[in-house]
Scaffold this active site. Structure first.
Site, PDB file in Angstrom:
ATOM      1  N   LYS A 120       0.857  -1.190   0.000  1.00  0.00           N
ATOM      2  CA  LYS A 120       0.000   0.000   0.000  1.00  0.00           C
ATOM      3  C   LYS A 120       0.884   1.228   0.000  1.00  0.00           C
ATOM      4  CE  LYS A 120      -4.471   0.963   0.191  1.00  0.00           C
ATOM      5  NZ  LYS A 120      -5.601   0.161  -0.289  1.00  0.00           N
TER       6      LYS A 120
HETATM    7  P1  NAD Z   1     -13.180   7.973  -2.826  1.00  0.00           P
HETATM    8  O1  NAD Z   1     -12.126   8.986  -2.555  1.00  0.00           O
HETATM    9  O2  NAD Z   1     -13.677   7.787  -4.202  1.00  0.00           O
HETATM   10  O3  NAD Z   1     -14.475   8.220  -1.887  1.00  0.00           O
HETATM   11  C1  NAD Z   1     -14.388   8.337  -0.490  1.00  0.00           C
HETATM   12  C2  NAD Z   1     -15.749   8.811   0.020  1.00  0.00           C
HETATM   13  O4  NAD Z   1     -15.739   8.775   1.449  1.00  0.00           O
HETATM   14  C3  NAD Z   1     -16.083  10.251  -0.368  1.00  0.00           C
HETATM   15  O5  NAD Z   1     -17.467  10.349  -0.627  1.00  0.00           O
HETATM   16  C4  NAD Z   1     -15.733  11.023   0.896  1.00  0.00           C
HETATM   17  O6  NAD Z   1     -16.418  12.265   1.004  1.00  0.00           O
HETATM   18  C5  NAD Z   1     -16.215  10.035   1.932  1.00  0.00           C
HETATM   19  N1  NAD Z   1     -15.675  10.288   3.260  1.00  0.00           N
HETATM   20  C6  NAD Z   1     -14.410  10.559   3.612  1.00  0.00           C
HETATM   21  N2  NAD Z   1     -14.323  10.761   4.927  1.00  0.00           N
HETATM   22  C7  NAD Z   1     -15.569  10.589   5.424  1.00  0.00           C
HETATM   23  C8  NAD Z   1     -16.132  10.671   6.713  1.00  0.00           C
HETATM   24  N3  NAD Z   1     -15.355  10.952   7.766  1.00  0.00           N
HETATM   25  N4  NAD Z   1     -17.470  10.445   6.853  1.00  0.00           N
HETATM   26  C9  NAD Z   1     -18.257  10.166   5.788  1.00  0.00           C
HETATM   27  N5  NAD Z   1     -17.761  10.077   4.529  1.00  0.00           N
HETATM   28  C10 NAD Z   1     -16.444  10.291   4.363  1.00  0.00           C
HETATM   29  O7  NAD Z   1     -12.563   6.625  -2.232  1.00  0.00           O
HETATM   30  P2  NAD Z   1     -12.927   5.124  -2.630  1.00  0.00           P
HETATM   31  O8  NAD Z   1     -11.967   4.686  -3.664  1.00  0.00           O
HETATM   32  O9  NAD Z   1     -14.387   4.998  -2.839  1.00  0.00           O
HETATM   33  O10 NAD Z   1     -12.504   4.382  -1.286  1.00  0.00           O
HETATM   34  C11 NAD Z   1     -13.364   4.318  -0.153  1.00  0.00           C
HETATM   35  C12 NAD Z   1     -12.919   3.188   0.740  1.00  0.00           C
HETATM   36  O11 NAD Z   1     -12.908   1.972  -0.004  1.00  0.00           O
HETATM   37  C13 NAD Z   1     -11.506   3.323   1.325  1.00  0.00           C
HETATM   38  O12 NAD Z   1     -11.482   2.742   2.605  1.00  0.00           O
HETATM   39  C14 NAD Z   1     -10.672   2.486   0.391  1.00  0.00           C
HETATM   40  O13 NAD Z   1      -9.485   2.015   0.986  1.00  0.00           O
HETATM   41  C15 NAD Z   1     -11.635   1.365   0.096  1.00  0.00           C
HETATM   42  N6  NAD Z   1     -11.348   0.615  -1.133  1.00  0.00           N
HETATM   43  C16 NAD Z   1     -11.290   1.241  -2.336  1.00  0.00           C
HETATM   44  C17 NAD Z   1     -11.017   0.498  -3.479  1.00  0.00           C
HETATM   45  C18 NAD Z   1     -11.003   1.108  -4.857  1.00  0.00           C
HETATM   46  O14 NAD Z   1     -10.864   0.347  -5.823  1.00  0.00           O
HETATM   47  N7  NAD Z   1     -11.184   2.393  -5.016  1.00  0.00           N
HETATM   48  C19 NAD Z   1     -10.771  -0.885  -3.374  1.00  0.00           C
HETATM   49  C20 NAD Z   1     -10.861  -1.496  -2.122  1.00  0.00           C
HETATM   50  C21 NAD Z   1     -11.158  -0.735  -1.007  1.00  0.00           C
END
Ligand code: NAD
Length: 430
Positions: A120
């Site tokens: 990561k």
């Molecule tokens: P992103 O940046 O596209 O979206 C994140 C969202 O979370 C946004 O809407 C943001 O406003 C919201 N957010 C942030 N802090 C917050 C809070 N304190 N309260 C409420 N909402 C909040 O990110 P993403 O890619 O969708 O990733 C989200 C999660 O999924 C992370 O934990 C990431 O590690 C995990 N994840 C992502 C992927 C991927 O392929 N993108 C894969 C596996 C896991």
């Protein structure tokens, strides 16, 4: 400017987050290692990330000032293959968090049978306050600094919070410029025009949808009319909501870092997405009312999808959860203390390393396609991913029934036993 993704203060509840996210990941590992009776040496190996790189990233800002950002790349374990894991841009990124996320990647790749180790990366920065040109310069310098670790055979980054295909394209271009030839396999989650895979953008949310479907089948829950609440409406949360609505689920509330919207009558996920794109937040959706982060987590619903940050369901708010199933779109959203409370309440938790594995599965497909220079159609990609997530779910569910443990512990038993075997057959060098 990158779209607003997070305000570290806005969405957090007043409860105490764990002192160390890595400590939380270690606690999960130790519970599985205890149950499996893993020997002390292998325990030490798996408790210690193989490589932890901290870099300084000097960037000339648009006003001429030079700022230095902190960046990280951690490879937790590479016994099963090259490192794989996203890159996060967020003000709260620390080495401790990146270590935890890298460890979870090791387990995620193991349970889905994907030939990667866990890695990561992240940069402590606030992308909201940066221009596109500043973000590009920071990304290219970060890519250069971590180029001593990454490579198509060594460690392959991907998007995570606040990073996307555009940032992956800059990393791919930077490494290609250094090499003097195009290296598409250096990152996944790239735009399709430069060797990205069809289906990658939606893959994590699609995997969450499949995990919900599989959980619902075991709970005897009809997805038609099932009410869902989504925390975090970014790539993962919004895609999961949209695909689950196609299965008949009804979105009753969603929140991001800046606001929230709750309407018992149901919110159209596509309309909410359009509202978010035009206003910068899911808050203030016409006809809805706002709810606090604590209220959001305790709304009566069938499916709760945390899809934002770590440690959102904790000892202080877990008792209030009134969902039948929690499906973890985010990494590490539930603390071990909250896990115990939810288990006592009879709430099924589909753990992150299974529920959000769709992203890494299609990232793997992208890497395979890049290496073979042969690209698949979307039907083939979605079908293959669906099978991997559904099969992994079935395997983990069977372990949980047999061992009488929750799904997280069952997933960890599978992951850790696969790592134990890989480490044993490779032997200890020298
Ligand atoms: P992103 O940046 O596209 O979206 C994140 C969202 O979370 C946004 O809407 C943001 O406003 C919201 N957010 C942030 N802090 C917050 C809070 N304190 N309260 C409420 N909402 C909040 O990110 P993403 O890619 O969708 O990733 C989200 C999660 O999924 C992370 O934990 C990431 O590690 C995990 N994840 C992502 C992927 C991927 O392929 N993108 C894969 C596996 C896991």
């Amino acid at each position: 400017m990158l779209k607003i993704q997070n305000d570290p203060t806005a969405g957090h509840d007043s409860g105490t987050p764990p002192a160390s996210i890595y400590g939380m990941a270690l606690e999960q590992f130790q519970a599985a290692a205890d149950r499996l009776g893993i020997d002390e040496g292998i325990r030490r190996v798996l408790s210690t990330p193989k490589r932890e790189l901290t870099v300084a990233i000097p960037v000339r800002m648009d006003d001429g000032e030079v700022r230095v950002f902190r960046g990280y790349r951690v490879q937790h374990n590479l016994s099963r293959g090259p490192g794989k894991g996203g890159i996060r841009y967020h003000p709260d990124v620390t080495l401790d968090e990146v270590k935890a996320l890298a460890m979870w990647m090791t387990w995620k790749c193991a349970i889905t049978g994907i030939p990667y180790g866990g890695a990561k990366g992240g940069v402590a920065c606030d992308p909201r306050g940066m221009s596109e040109a500043e973000l590009e310069r920071m990304t290219r310098r970060y890519a250069t600094e971590i180029s001593i670790l990454i490579g198509p055979d060594r460690d392959i980054p991907a998007p995570d919070m606040n990073t996307d295909g555009r940032i992956m394209a800059w990393i791919m271009d930077t490494i290609s410029m250094h090499g003097g030839f195009t290296v598409p396999g250096i990152v996944t989650g790239k735009p399709v025009s430069i060797g990205g895979s069809l289906g990658r953008v939606d893959a994590t949310g699609r995997g969450v949808m499949i995990a919900v479907r599989e959980a619902a089948a075991r709970l005897g829950m009809d997805l038609r009319g099932a009410r869902m609440v989504v925390q975090g409406y970014g790539n993962v949360g919004s895609t999961a909501a949209r695909l689950l609505a196609q299965e008949g689920c009804v979105l009753i509330a969603a929140a991001d870092s800046l606001g929230s919207s709750y309407y018992e009558g149901g919110i159209d996920p596509n309309d909410l997405g359009a509202h978010e794109r035009s206003t910068g937040t899911v808050g203030g959706y016409p006809g809805s009312e706002p709810v606090s982060p604590r209220e959001l987590m305790s709304l009566p619903c069938d499916i709760l999808i945390p899809a934002a940050l770590e440690a959102q369901i904790r000892g202080d708010n877990a008792a209030g959860v009134r969902a039948r199933v929690v499906v973890e779109g985010a990494n590490g959203p539930t603390t071990p203390e909250a896990d115990r409370i939810l288990e006592d309440k009879g709430v099924m938790v589909v753990p992150d390393i299974l529920a959000n594995a769709g992203g890494v599965v299609v990232s793997y497909f992208e890497w395979v396609q890049d290496i073979q220079r042969y690209f698949w159609d979307i039907g083939e990609i979605n079908q293959k991913m669906d099978r991997i997530i559904a099969d992994s779910f079935a395997e983990i569910f069977a372990i949980s029934q047999r061992e009488k443990v929750d799904l997280r512990e069952a997933a960890m038993l599978l992951a850790v036993s696969r790592l134990e075997e890989a480490i044993k057959v490779r032997g200890l060098y020298p």
